[in-house]
Each structure stands twice: as C-alpha cells, then as structure tokens.
Design a protein around this motif. Structure first.
Motif, PDB file in Angstrom:
ATOM      1  N   THR A  91       0.809  -1.218   0.000  1.00 50.30           N
ATOM      2  CA  THR A  91       0.000   0.000   0.000  1.00 50.30           C
ATOM      3  C   THR A  91       0.842   1.268   0.000  1.00 50.30           C
ATOM      4  OG1 THR A  91      -0.151  -0.004   2.413  1.00 50.30           O
ATOM      5  CG2 THR A  91      -1.923  -1.138   1.178  1.00 50.30           C
ATOM      6  N   SER A  92       2.154   1.123  -0.107  1.00 49.41           N
ATOM      7  CA  SER A  92       3.011   2.314  -0.169  1.00 49.41           C
ATOM      8  C   SER A  92       3.950   2.260  -1.377  1.00 49.41           C
ATOM      9  CB  SER A  92       3.787   2.493   1.135  1.00 49.41           C
ATOM     10  OG  SER A  92       4.553   1.344   1.427  1.00 49.41           O
ATOM     11  N   ASP A 105       5.174   8.233   5.547  1.00 47.71           N
ATOM     12  CA  ASP A 105       4.246   7.108   5.666  1.00 47.71           C
ATOM     13  C   ASP A 105       2.919   7.391   4.959  1.00 47.71           C
ATOM     14  OD1 ASP A 105       3.050   4.724   6.406  1.00 47.71           O
ATOM     15  OD2 ASP A 105       3.156   5.076   8.559  1.00 47.71           O
ATOM     16  N   MET A 106       2.171   8.373   5.406  1.00 46.18           N
ATOM     17  CA  MET A 106       0.880   8.663   4.786  1.00 46.18           C
ATOM     18  C   MET A 106       1.026   9.196   3.367  1.00 46.18           C
ATOM     19  SD  MET A 106      -2.235   8.180   5.203  1.00 46.18           S
ATOM     20  CE  MET A 106      -3.468   8.463   3.948  1.00 46.18           C
ATOM     21  N   HIS A 119       1.054   6.293   1.095  1.00 46.58           N
ATOM     22  CA  HIS A 119      -0.267   5.698   0.888  1.00 46.58           C
ATOM     23  C   HIS A 119      -1.108   6.526  -0.089  1.00 46.58           C
ATOM     24  CE1 HIS A 119       0.382   2.634   3.886  1.00 46.58           C
ATOM     25  NE2 HIS A 119       0.607   3.530   4.828  1.00 46.58           N
ATOM     26  N   SER A 141       0.126   5.941  -3.612  1.00 42.10           N
ATOM     27  CA  SER A 141      -0.322   4.629  -4.086  1.00 42.10           C
ATOM     28  C   SER A 141      -1.804   4.664  -4.469  1.00 42.10           C
ATOM     29  CB  SER A 141      -0.071   3.576  -3.008  1.00 42.10           C
ATOM     30  OG  SER A 141      -0.478   2.307  -3.437  1.00 42.10           O
TER      31      SER A 141
END
Length: 141
Positions: free
Chosen positions: A47-48, A89-90, A93, A96
């Motif tokens: 997911t990344s 991190d976010m 996401h 992606s």
C-alpha cells in the motif's frame, strides 16, 4: 480453443523513492509462458508502492512525476495523522491510492504489447528501500 493460465511471484528490491523498471522481467515471464495472444496482469502486494506504465526513454519524465507528487502529497504534511513509520508514511499511501496497484497488458505475438516508449515500472513511494512482491499472471492461447 484451450486457454493457458500461468502465475508467478516476482520480488523486486527498491533503493527508496523512485521508479524501478520491471519491463524485462515481465516480458521474460510472458515469453516463458509461451502464450501467443492473451492478457498479462501485474499486481503489487503493498500500500506504499504502486505500478505504472510510463515513458522509458527520457528520465526527466520520472523526475517530473516525482516533483508533481511531492506537491500533491508532501512528506510531513500536518494534514496527515498517520505517521507511524515516519513523515513519508501517509504520503506514500496517498501516492499509491492515486496511481495503480494492478496493470492489465495485452499479449500479442508472445509479448506484452507495449507502445514504443512505454515501460512497466514499480514506483516506490517510501524513502527507504524495500523488497516488494508482485504477482504476474498470464492467460491466453
């Protein structure tokens, strides 16, 4: 007509944020399947990171994509609360979610029918390198 179905996992190492060309590996798998006409799918199990068919000749295209996504989903943006693995991190996401986790590519004459300047890329959205898992599937005759 008899259809053939072949599937295989491919592990790809990344060196951190950026594009990794996996065209040769996907084409080799299609060739080994001995399918003349059909469909090849490529799926990423993360997911990344994501998948992309894009320009394979001018690396400035890749740098431009990175600059655009840095503007769309900047690292450390205070809007994001999910930062368990750091400030990228976010944003990873989001990147992606805005791109693709699977590709469907026609197979013609035993090869992925890509355009002249197209390549198949894994796009790593994290700063650190990772081992990414892809599933390649070919169906056809």
């Amino acid at each position: 007509m008899t259809l053939s179905l072949e599937s295989r996992e491919l592990e790809v190492g990344t060196r951190g944020r950026g594009l990794v060309d996996v065209t040769a590996e996907v084409q080799a798998f299609v060739r080994d399947c001995k399918v003349r006409h059909g469909l090849c799918t490529v799926f990423i199990h993360h997911t990344s990171a994501s998948l992309l068919i894009t320009e394979n000749a001018d690396p400035e295209v890749h740098r431009d994509l990175e600059r655009l996504f840095a503007r769309l989903a900047p690292d450390g943006d205070p809007l994001f609360r999910h930062d368990a693995e750091g400030p990228d991190d976010m944003p990873a996401h989001v990147r992606s979610a805005l791109t693709q986790t699977s590709l469907a590519i026609p197979v013609q004459a035993g090869r992925c029918a890509l355009g002249t300047w197209q390549g198949i890329y894994l796009w790593e959205h994290r700063h650190a390198g990772h081992r990414r898992r892809l599933t390649l599937t070919v169906i056809g005759s």
